[in-house]
Design a protein around this motif. Structure first.
Motif, PDB file in Angstrom:
ATOM      1  N   UNK A 249       0.801  -1.081  -0.001  1.00  0.00           N
ATOM      2  CA  UNK A 249       0.131  -0.114   0.134  1.00  0.00           C
ATOM      3  C   UNK A 249       0.804   1.199   0.066  1.00  0.00           C
ATOM      4  N   UNK A 250       0.971   1.641  -1.073  1.00  0.00           N
ATOM      5  CA  UNK A 250       2.086   2.979  -1.234  1.00  0.00           C
ATOM      6  C   UNK A 250       3.183   2.800  -0.544  1.00  0.00           C
ATOM      7  N   UNK A 251       4.178   1.903  -0.865  1.00  0.00           N
ATOM      8  CA  UNK A 251       5.459   1.425   0.214  1.00  0.00           C
ATOM      9  C   UNK A 251       6.517   2.552   0.165  1.00  0.00           C
ATOM     10  N   UNK A 252       6.210   3.293  -0.914  1.00  0.00           N
ATOM     11  CA  UNK A 252       7.557   4.361  -0.848  1.00  0.00           C
ATOM     12  C   UNK A 252       7.111   5.919  -0.512  1.00  0.00           C
ATOM     13  N   UNK A 253       5.737   5.884  -0.317  1.00  0.00           N
ATOM     14  CA  UNK A 253       5.109   7.414  -0.323  1.00  0.00           C
ATOM     15  C   UNK A 253       5.506   8.199   0.819  1.00  0.00           C
ATOM     16  N   UNK A 254       6.098   7.492   2.103  1.00  0.00           N
ATOM     17  CA  UNK A 254       6.438   8.191   3.074  1.00  0.00           C
ATOM     18  C   UNK A 254       8.026   8.376   3.333  1.00  0.00           C
ATOM     19  N   UNK A 255       8.652   7.854   2.362  1.00  0.00           N
ATOM     20  CA  UNK A 255       9.949   7.868   2.266  1.00  0.00           C
ATOM     21  C   UNK A 255      10.625   9.258   1.681  1.00  0.00           C
ATOM     22  N   UNK A 256      11.779   9.616   2.094  1.00  0.00           N
ATOM     23  CA  UNK A 256      12.570  10.586   1.527  1.00  0.00           C
ATOM     24  C   UNK A 256      12.920  10.099   0.155  1.00  0.00           C
ATOM     25  N   UNK A 257      13.178  11.094  -0.946  1.00  0.00           N
ATOM     26  CA  UNK A 257      13.210  10.591  -2.642  1.00  0.00           C
ATOM     27  C   UNK A 257      14.436   9.690  -2.421  1.00  0.00           C
ATOM     28  N   UNK A 258      15.537   9.960  -1.653  1.00  0.00           N
ATOM     29  CA  UNK A 258      16.954   9.228  -1.848  1.00  0.00           C
ATOM     30  C   UNK A 258      16.768   7.673  -1.305  1.00  0.00           C
ATOM     31  N   UNK A 259      15.621   7.636  -0.526  1.00  0.00           N
ATOM     32  CA  UNK A 259      15.671   6.440   0.167  1.00  0.00           C
ATOM     33  C   UNK A 259      14.670   5.205  -0.440  1.00  0.00           C
ATOM     34  N   UNK A 260      14.005   5.631  -1.718  1.00  0.00           N
ATOM     35  CA  UNK A 260      12.985   5.083  -2.512  1.00  0.00           C
ATOM     36  C   UNK A 260      13.586   4.023  -2.999  1.00  0.00           C
ATOM     37  N   UNK A 261      14.826   4.189  -3.595  1.00  0.00           N
ATOM     38  CA  UNK A 261      15.399   3.236  -4.533  1.00  0.00           C
ATOM     39  C   UNK A 261      15.621   1.642  -3.755  1.00  0.00           C
ATOM     40  N   UNK A 262      16.178   1.830  -2.514  1.00  0.00           N
ATOM     41  CA  UNK A 262      16.467   0.510  -1.496  1.00  0.00           C
ATOM     42  C   UNK A 262      15.206  -0.137  -1.600  1.00  0.00           C
ATOM     43  N   UNK A 263      14.070   0.339  -1.376  1.00  0.00           N
ATOM     44  CA  UNK A 263      12.766  -0.440  -1.096  1.00  0.00           C
ATOM     45  C   UNK A 263      12.252  -0.959  -2.527  1.00  0.00           C
ATOM     46  N   UNK A 264      12.431  -0.230  -3.461  1.00  0.00           N
ATOM     47  CA  UNK A 264      11.757  -0.628  -4.802  1.00  0.00           C
ATOM     48  C   UNK A 264      12.927  -1.784  -5.322  1.00  0.00           C
TER      49      UNK A 264
END
Lengths: 263, 278
Positions: A165-180
């Motif tokens: 459920x929007x797993x990267x929406x609460x993250x700072x932009x530079x941290x999105x990549x690790x989760x993806x």
């Protein structure tokens, strides 16, 4: 498509007089990765939450792995063991260490032994690249690390399906990549995934299918190249243009039911 | 801004400026304070006060009993009362959050009644009314059982509200995460929600412990044996025996010996919780 892992038919959901889902039909095959996109308030998160019955549908049926979750007599706790869920706000248990976050559900829900649970925990923390954070508390981790722990926690239960459920929406932009990256790894391993997201690059590259929702209905459903690359519907085009190039959007009149703009 | 404009924009007020008034007011407050201290020091009969409240030999005679008997009993009454209150309070809090209507009403009624009654009345009820109404019934543990029950009944009402607030303060996502992992509602409550709720309510619960510590003095009205006396009763007995107020002072200091450090701990915990929120 092999046999559908997730099947949703005639799904309606209302909150009071507000009808959020107005008849959703959707099938997701085993090993398929489906991204659900759409404007906020389109009902995409509600749809995802209906799939593991965190929201009780008003009408319609939900099947996961052949079990009807909307059957009033279903053992919902047993059914949910097959469905992993990852939340926008991570929802790690803050009073437990990372390892305990992974072992407690295994021990309490799956009744695994201490050693078994610890083994599964270590293995899944390694998969998300956080083995060295095993003894840390969630509050000491970055958002991206917390979300990866949350994914590992869901995986440790051995689910057949993963909901995001929007797993990267609460993250700072530079941290999105690790989760993806972790999600891409899962997709490559053949996990059945349903992902509500605004990450168009991820949807385009990883998803087998993209579903565009607006106003509580599925507007468009197809391969990513088609839905994102060459959308057939005006509403999809409008949404994508605003999402991909927000600086170019025009000021619009608010309408109760947005049906496309004029660009 | 030019000089000619200034007086028009800010017309000069008559009399003192705001700053001068503030200074005058503060000066007056100091004068009153110093005058009150001097008046007290001059008018007090220091010899008499020392004689009444600070007789070393009487204070000395109280030891070690005031600690080994009175303080020990006070602590014992408090801890058992707290334990009963916590167990009962937890039950009532969960009833209050139940989806079954009658449980909620019952819990609500209990809380309203026991928060609205003086603790002393509860003690009299347990000590006098219950034995009169149900002759032959014996409360387990004698005086100790009665005190634990009376204190527990009072504390449970307050603790139930505190625990309920704590449970509701745990973010909704925690229950959702637990349920989506396959926890049943009851198991999620026990394993995930309640441990977090307790961390939130640790400061108010410790405050409740301080209140109970003081309320344990109501044992005075139950009629206790010499061995069951706690600080207040012990202090009063000795005060009348010796016709001197020193025992009261010593008993009071014994209370402070516990309540002041506990209060300090509570403030520390509250400050820490405040920090965690930031």
């Amino acid at each position: 498509m092999s046999r559908p892992e997730i099947r949703v038919s005639g799904l309606h959901k209302s909150f009071g007089s507000n009808e959020v889902l107005r008849g959703i039909d959707l099938e997701i095959g085993q090993g398929e990765v489906v991204c659900v996109i759409g404007p906020s308030g389109s009902g995409k998160s509600t749809l995802l939450r209906c799939v593991n019955l965190l929201e009780e549908p008003t009408r319609g049926q939900v099947f996961v792995g052949g079990t009807e979750l909307t059957d009033p007599d279903v053992d919902i706790d047993a059914a949910r063991r097959r469905i992993g869920m990852v939340f926008q706000q991570f929802n790690l248990f803050p009073h437990l260490t990372v390892t305990e976050n992974l072992t407690l559900p295994q021990r309490r829900v799956l009744r695994r032994s201490k050693a078994e649970a610890a083994k599964a925990a270590a293995e899944n923390l390694r998969r998300v690249g956080l083995a060295e954070k095993a003894d840390a508390y969630p509050s000491s981790l970055s958002g991206g690390q917390q979300q990866r722990v949350a994914i590992a926690r869901a995986l440790a239960m051995g689910p057949a399906v993963m909901l995001f459920d929007e797993p990267t929406s609460a993250l700072d932009p530079e941290l999105v990549g690790d989760v993806l990256a972790v999600m891409r790894m899962l997709a490559d391993e053949g996990m059945t995934m349903m992902v509500v997201t605004h990450e168009m690059t991820f949807a385009r590259e990883v998803a087998d299918r993209v579903v565009f929702m607006d106003g509580g209905v599925i507007v468009e459903d197809g391969a990513p190249e088609q839905v994102i690359g060459a959308p057939r519907h005006e509403r999809t085009r409008h949404f994508l243009s605003r999402l991909l190039d927000p600086a170019m959007a025009d000021v619009e009149e608010e309408t109760s039911d947005q049906v496309g703009g004029s660009e | 801004m030019t000089d000619t404009e200034k007086p028009q924009l800010q017309p000069r007020r008559k009399g003192l400026t705001r700053r001068q008034k503030r200074g005058l007011s503060r000066g007056a407050q100091y004068v009153v304070f110093v005058a009150a201290v001097i008046a007290f020091a001059v008018s007090a009969d220091w010899g008499r006060l020392k004689n009444q409240f600070a007789q070393a030999d009487i204070a000395e005679r109280m030891f070690p009993d005031v600690i080994t008997l009175a303080l020990k009993n006070t602590v014992l009454y408090t801890v058992t009362g707290f334990a009963v209150g916590l167990a009962l309070g937890m039950l009532i809090a969960l009833m209050r959050l139940s989806s079954v209507g009658p449980y909620r009403w019952l819990a609500g009624i209990y809380i309203e009644i026991f928060r609205g009654l003086p603790a002393l009345l509860i003690f009299i009820f347990i000590g006098v009314a219950v034995p009169l109404a149900f002759p032959g019934t014996e409360i387990v543990g004698g005086t100790y059982g009665k005190v634990a029950l009376a204190l527990g009944l009072v504390a449970a009402a307050y603790m139930a509200e505190t625990i309920r607030a704590g449970i509701q303060a745990v973010p909704k996502g925690q229950m959702e995460a637990a349920r989506s992992l396959g926890f049943s509602p009851a198991r999620a409550m026990v394993s995930i929600i309640i441990p977090q709720a307790f961390r939130i309510i640790l400061p108010p619960l410790t405050n409740e412990l301080v209140l109970l510590f003081k309320d344990s003095s109501l044992v005075l009205f139950l009629g206790v044996t010499l061995e069951e006396r706690e600080l207040s009763k012990y202090g009063r007995d000795l005060a009348s025996q010796t016709a001197n107020s020193t025992p009261i002072l010593v008993a009071g200091l014994c209370y402070l010996l516990i309540t002041v450090p506990l209060g300090f701990v509570v403030r520390r915990m509250e400050a820490k919780a405040q920090e965690a929120v930031k």
